[in-house]
Design a protein around this motif. Structure first.
Motif, short mmCIF file in Angstrom:
data_model
loop_
_atom_site.label_atom_id
_atom_site.label_comp_id
_atom_site.label_asym_id
_atom_site.label_seq_id
_atom_site.Cartn_x
_atom_site.Cartn_y
_atom_site.Cartn_z
N ILE A 1 -12.01 10.00 -5.14
CA ILE A 1 -12.14 8.61 -5.58
C ILE A 1 -10.79 7.91 -5.51
N SER A 2 -9.73 8.65 -5.78
CA SER A 2 -8.40 8.02 -5.72
C SER A 2 -8.07 7.59 -4.30
N VAL A 3 -8.59 8.29 -3.29
CA VAL A 3 -8.39 7.85 -1.90
C VAL A 3 -9.04 6.49 -1.67
N ILE A 4 -10.22 6.31 -2.22
CA ILE A 4 -10.88 5.01 -2.10
C ILE A 4 -10.03 3.93 -2.74
N MET A 5 -9.45 4.25 -3.89
CA MET A 5 -8.61 3.25 -4.57
C MET A 5 -7.34 2.96 -3.78
N ILE A 6 -6.82 3.95 -3.06
CA ILE A 6 -5.64 3.72 -2.24
C ILE A 6 -5.98 2.80 -1.07
N LEU A 7 -7.15 2.97 -0.50
CA LEU A 7 -7.51 2.23 0.70
C LEU A 7 -7.99 0.81 0.46
N ILE A 8 -8.53 0.52 -0.71
CA ILE A 8 -9.11 -0.81 -0.94
C ILE A 8 -8.10 -1.74 -1.58
N PRO B 1 0.84 -1.21 0.00
CA PRO B 1 0.00 0.00 0.00
C PRO B 1 0.86 1.25 0.00
N PRO B 2 0.38 2.32 -0.63
CA PRO B 2 1.14 3.57 -0.62
C PRO B 2 1.15 4.19 0.77
N HIS B 3 2.02 5.14 0.96
CA HIS B 3 2.14 5.83 2.24
C HIS B 3 0.82 6.55 2.54
N PRO B 4 0.36 6.54 3.80
CA PRO B 4 -0.92 7.18 4.15
C PRO B 4 -0.96 8.68 3.85
N LEU B 5 0.21 9.33 3.79
CA LEU B 5 0.19 10.76 3.48
C LEU B 5 -0.37 11.04 2.09
N TRP B 6 -0.23 10.11 1.16
CA TRP B 6 -0.83 10.29 -0.17
C TRP B 6 -2.34 10.36 -0.06
N GLY B 7 -2.90 9.53 0.79
CA GLY B 7 -4.35 9.56 1.00
C GLY B 7 -4.81 10.89 1.57
N TRP B 8 -4.11 11.39 2.59
CA TRP B 8 -4.47 12.68 3.17
C TRP B 8 -4.29 13.82 2.17
N PHE B 9 -3.23 13.74 1.37
CA PHE B 9 -3.01 14.75 0.34
C PHE B 9 -4.19 14.78 -0.64
N CYS B 10 -4.63 13.60 -1.08
CA CYS B 10 -5.75 13.53 -2.03
C CYS B 10 -7.05 14.01 -1.40
N ILE B 11 -7.26 13.69 -0.12
CA ILE B 11 -8.48 14.15 0.57
C ILE B 11 -8.50 15.67 0.65
#
Length: 143
Positions: A55-62, A8-18
């Motif tokens: 939507i990209s955050v959803i793709m990162i998390l699943i 999985p990518p680093h969680p900061l990418w998810g926060w950045f996208c959010i």
């Protein structure tokens, strides 16, 4: 395709996208005022990039290669196609231009619209492919 799980990518990418997605959605909804009051794009076109980031955050998390992953890919590609289609067809000529030197502004604008049109074709093709994967995964697993 391989069903091997990727790291999985680093969680900061998810926060950045959010954060970026929410900001773009708020601009598109008119809650945050944009710097340019004479903007050419409708609010829906401004909101779609924010939706893409969310939507990209959803793709990162699943999980990779799940049905939700392919459905998110369909939505992202359709959003890209809509934005490119808007730029190809309805954007004003003052806002669509290329940057090629020694070429007239009209030719630069035509080349820019052709490239955006090519983006519509590519994004639409990728959306169709992701939809095929989404449907075929459904048929294989029988969910």
């Amino acid at each position: 395709m391989s069903n091997k799980r990727l790291n999985p990518p680093h969680p900061l990418w998810g926060w950045f996208c959010i954060i970026l997605g929410v900001i773009l959605l708020l601009v598109g909804l008119g809650i945050i005022q944009a710097d340019q009051p004479d903007k050419d794009a409708p609010m829906v076109i401004i909101s779609l990039p924010g939706l893409i980031f969310l939507i990209s955050v959803i793709m990162i998390l699943i999980d990779n290669y799940s049905r939700v992953h392919f459905f998110c890919a369909v939505l992202i590609c359709l959003c890209f196609a809509v934005v490119s289609g808007w730029a190809t067809i309805t954007a004003s000529p003052e806002n669509i231009f290329g940057g090629l030197p020694f070429v007239s502004d009209e030719t630069n604008g035509l080349l820019a619209r052709l490239l955006f049109g090519f983006g519509v074709i590519i994004s639409g093709g990728l959306a169709i492919y992701a939809l095929k994967e989404f449907i075929s995964d459904y048929k294989i697993n029988g969910e």
